[in-house]
Design a protein around this motif. Structure first.
Motif, short mmCIF file in Angstrom:
data_model
loop_
_atom_site.label_atom_id
_atom_site.label_comp_id
_atom_site.label_asym_id
_atom_site.label_seq_id
_atom_site.Cartn_x
_atom_site.Cartn_y
_atom_site.Cartn_z
N LYS A 68 -67.46 18.09 -21.07
CA LYS A 68 -68.58 17.44 -20.41
C LYS A 68 -68.10 16.75 -19.15
N GLY A 69 -69.04 16.49 -18.26
CA GLY A 69 -68.81 15.62 -17.12
C GLY A 69 -69.36 14.25 -17.47
N THR A 70 -70.46 13.87 -16.84
CA THR A 70 -71.11 12.60 -17.19
C THR A 70 -72.25 12.80 -18.17
N GLY A 71 -72.57 14.07 -18.49
CA GLY A 71 -73.69 14.35 -19.37
C GLY A 71 -73.25 14.78 -20.76
N THR A 287 -70.61 14.90 -8.36
CA THR A 287 -71.87 15.64 -8.55
C THR A 287 -71.60 17.11 -8.81
N ASP A 290 -70.09 17.91 -12.29
CA ASP A 290 -71.04 17.89 -13.40
C ASP A 290 -71.70 19.25 -13.64
#
Length: 367
Positions: A68-71, A287, A290
């Motif tokens: 995952k990234g930030t999600g 960005t 993600d």
């Protein structure tokens, strides 16, 4: 500094999360080039083994690798443990680790010989093979009609004969036919370029290979049906220039169609590039980073790549992530890609600006 977060769970042991013991991780999916058979992906991770944590990953346990990234997390790899290698610390257990290795669900077709299936539909042979082989899986429909082997044979060979005849792509754990390519596996969220931004993933190394070196330069083809029958064709213009350069293919087609023409023509340009590149997560815009868990790791997709040859102008084209290798340490994730140009998948969709030709007929095919 933006980074990716990885998770390893043991699905056999009630989705046990063993990430806390992870020291390093690497995995590879895909194949070397657009005409290579799929051998299946592989994974390896080293974990702490100071108090017998090796029991959290037994041989034949099913492992899920997610990112995952930030999600939310997306599944990047699923496979089965095939071996364990111990690095026992001398004099003290505090330095002890174990390396867990295994193969993905496609690779699980490999050990199965004399596979016999109940053929349900001529366009659904991959699902039939997956149902017949308990641990293996590669799902998806073909555009062309396929027939199972009259004499049961190795399951992985049988699956590859289906792919070789239909000419589609494998996106992690799913097969997409040429007609599905433009619908299901195209992403426009980011491009691969030299400079990072909110819509660009920046590669740190980049090379281009053309001609025979990339294993995809042919002027002639010999295509054989696995149950008998053969056809051969040549790209006449290129044969005069480059000579006979044959590729030999076995397919599962019910009846040979234009597969021989496709192989002889789609791979006949010696100036088509195969791209090799690598990038790290810490070098990316947050960005853009993600987008990767879904658009690259979970389901590799057709992606625009931009590069500028020395002394030339910027070039952008659609490329398929033919092979993806990921190396993870606590500090950084490094991704290595082998990218094939869209011209290699020229089962043309007529009147499609990206995946075909803007015409009512395909040109340049010789009988």
């Amino acid at each position: 500094m933006a980074t990716l977060t990885w998770r390893i769970r043991n699905l056999t042991q009630s989705s046990l999360d063993i990430t806390q013991y992870l020291r390093s991780l690497t995995y590879t999916i895909g194949r070397q080039n657009a005409v290579s058979p799929y051998a299946g992906g592989n994974f390896s991770f080293t974990m702490t083994n100071t108090s017998n944590q090796v029991n959290y990953a037994n041989v034949q346990d099913e492992i899920e690798i997610s990112v995952k990234g930030t999600g939310a997390y997306f599944v990047a790899f699923r496979g089965y443990v095939s071996q364990r290698e111990y690095q026992d610390g001398t004099g003290s257990a505090l330095n002890s680790t174990v390396t867990i290795s295994g193969i993905d669900l496609i690779g699980m077709f490999g050990p199965i010989n004399n596979v016999n299936i109940t053929e349900i539909a001529v366009n659904d042979l991959l699902d039939d093979y997956s149902a017949a082989v308990y641990y293996a899986s590669l799902l998806g429909f073909t555009d062309l009609d396929m027939t199972s082997m009259t004499t049961p044979n190795n399951a992985l060979q049988a699956v590859n004969n289906v792919i070789a005849g239909d000419g589609g792509v494998v996106s992690n754990r799913t097969y997409y036919s040429p007609k599905e390519m433009a619908i299901d596996v195209v992403q426009n969220n980011f491009t691969l370029e030299p400079t990072a931004s909110a819509s660009k993933i920046a590669y740190q190394t980049f090379s281009r290979v053309e001609g025979a070196a990339n294993g995809t330069f042919f002027t002639s083809s010999s295509v054989t049906n696995q149950n008998g029958g053969a056809a051969a064709t040549a790209n006449a213009a290129n044969v005069l220039i480059y000579g006979q350069r044959f590729v030999t293919v076995t397919t599962a087609e019910s009846s040979l169609s234009d597969t021989d023409d496709w192989y002889a023509n789609a791979f006949s340009n010696p100036n088509d590039y195969t791209l090799f590149m690598s990038f790290t997560d810490v070098a990316q815009n947050a960005t853009a980073l993600d987008f990767l868990p879904d658009d690259l790791f979970f389901e590799p997709s057709w992606t625009n790549v931009s590069f500028t040859p020395p002394g030339g102008s910027a070039t952008t084209g659609w490329y398929w992530p033919e092979q993806l290798t990921v190396n993870v340490t606590p500090a950084v994730t490094t991704v290595d890609l082998v990218m094939s140009p869209i011209s290699y998948y020229g089962r043309f969709i007529l009147d499609d600006a990206v995946f075909g030709v803007l015409d009512v007929d395909r040109l340049g095919v010789t009988e």
